[in-house]
Design a protein around this motif. Sequence first.
Motif, PDB file in Angstrom:
ATOM      1  N   LEU A 144      40.146  49.921  45.305  1.00  0.00           N
ATOM      2  CA  LEU A 144      39.555  49.927  43.966  1.00  0.00           C
ATOM      3  C   LEU A 144      38.065  50.243  43.955  1.00  0.00           C
ATOM      4  CD1 LEU A 144      41.356  46.937  42.209  1.00  0.00           C
ATOM      5  CD2 LEU A 144      41.936  49.354  42.111  1.00  0.00           C
ATOM      6  N   MET A 169      40.086  53.333  39.194  1.00  0.00           N
ATOM      7  CA  MET A 169      40.829  52.364  38.389  1.00  0.00           C
ATOM      8  C   MET A 169      42.285  52.778  38.162  1.00  0.00           C
ATOM      9  SD  MET A 169      38.617  50.026  37.642  1.00  0.00           S
ATOM     10  CE  MET A 169      37.530  50.200  39.023  1.00  0.00           C
ATOM     11  N   LEU A 207      45.076  50.122  38.274  1.00  0.00           N
ATOM     12  CA  LEU A 207      44.957  48.906  37.460  1.00  0.00           C
ATOM     13  C   LEU A 207      46.042  48.838  36.396  1.00  0.00           C
ATOM     14  CD1 LEU A 207      41.163  48.342  36.703  1.00  0.00           C
ATOM     15  CD2 LEU A 207      42.574  47.253  38.423  1.00  0.00           C
ATOM     16  N   LYS A 208      46.572  47.651  36.217  1.00  0.00           N
ATOM     17  CA  LYS A 208      47.570  47.423  35.172  1.00  0.00           C
ATOM     18  C   LYS A 208      46.920  46.855  33.914  1.00  0.00           C
ATOM     19  CE  LYS A 208      51.453  47.686  37.984  1.00  0.00           C
ATOM     20  NZ  LYS A 208      50.981  48.749  38.806  1.00  0.00           N
ATOM     21  N   GLU A 256      42.785  45.316  32.186  1.00  0.00           N
ATOM     22  CA  GLU A 256      41.356  45.085  32.368  1.00  0.00           C
ATOM     23  C   GLU A 256      41.102  43.762  33.081  1.00  0.00           C
ATOM     24  OE1 GLU A 256      39.846  45.534  28.346  1.00  0.00           O
ATOM     25  OE2 GLU A 256      39.175  47.567  28.840  1.00  0.00           O
ATOM     26  N   GLU A 290      42.528  42.630  35.666  1.00  0.00           N
ATOM     27  CA  GLU A 290      42.449  42.882  37.112  1.00  0.00           C
ATOM     28  C   GLU A 290      41.034  43.288  37.515  1.00  0.00           C
ATOM     29  OE1 GLU A 290      45.676  45.069  39.192  1.00  0.00           O
ATOM     30  OE2 GLU A 290      46.572  45.189  37.180  1.00  0.00           O
ATOM     31  N   ALA A 291      40.390  44.106  36.684  1.00  0.00           N
ATOM     32  CA  ALA A 291      39.011  44.521  36.978  1.00  0.00           C
ATOM     33  C   ALA A 291      38.064  43.330  36.873  1.00  0.00           C
ATOM     34  CB  ALA A 291      38.588  45.634  36.030  1.00  0.00           C
ATOM     35  N   LYS A 348      41.060  53.084  31.838  1.00  0.00           N
ATOM     36  CA  LYS A 348      41.808  51.840  32.088  1.00  0.00           C
ATOM     37  C   LYS A 348      40.976  50.599  31.766  1.00  0.00           C
ATOM     38  CE  LYS A 348      45.473  53.519  34.526  1.00  0.00           C
ATOM     39  NZ  LYS A 348      46.772  52.955  34.791  1.00  0.00           N
ATOM     40  N   ILE A 349      39.637  50.776  31.626  1.00  0.00           N
ATOM     41  CA  ILE A 349      38.754  49.624  31.378  1.00  0.00           C
ATOM     42  C   ILE A 349      37.784  49.892  30.213  1.00  0.00           C
ATOM     43  CG2 ILE A 349      38.885  48.674  33.724  1.00  0.00           C
ATOM     44  CD1 ILE A 349      36.049  50.040  34.133  1.00  0.00           C
TER      45      ILE A 349
END
Length: 137
Positions: free
Chosen positions: A60, A77, A80-81, A83, A85-86, A108-109
């Motif tokens: 990541l 990203m 990523l599934k 935000e 996770e981030a 994704k974010i």
Amino acid sequence: MEILFSLDEITQVAQKILHENPAKVMVFNGPMGAGKTTLIKVLSQTLGVNEATSSPTFSLVNEYENQQGEKIYHFDMYRLKSEMEALDFGIEDYLYSGHWCFIEWAEKIPNLLPDQYARVDLSVLPDGKRKLALQVS
């Protein structure tokens, strides 16, 4: 700023981007194979990173240090599934660190990005050249 270029001109493109004084958080958009990772690698080298750079698809984030001891972060990203996770890996600490943050698949974010960031949109033209559009906020 908009640039049409071939991959053998990518060093000059990186220099032009940095000459525009973009925000240190930069998002890179484009389809797979458009050259996002390659451009980030050259930007990192232009900023003084001597070590080998690679895509952080599985980790990541990759952290590099340039010759002046400044940190450069490269995010991918794609996997990523959510935000959350981030947030779990502490992305906000990176984004507000004052260091360069190059982010692939930032869509994704969207809610985690700072108010000020630069956006690089890449596309592949039918002749194999790339089209780059830079928006500096």
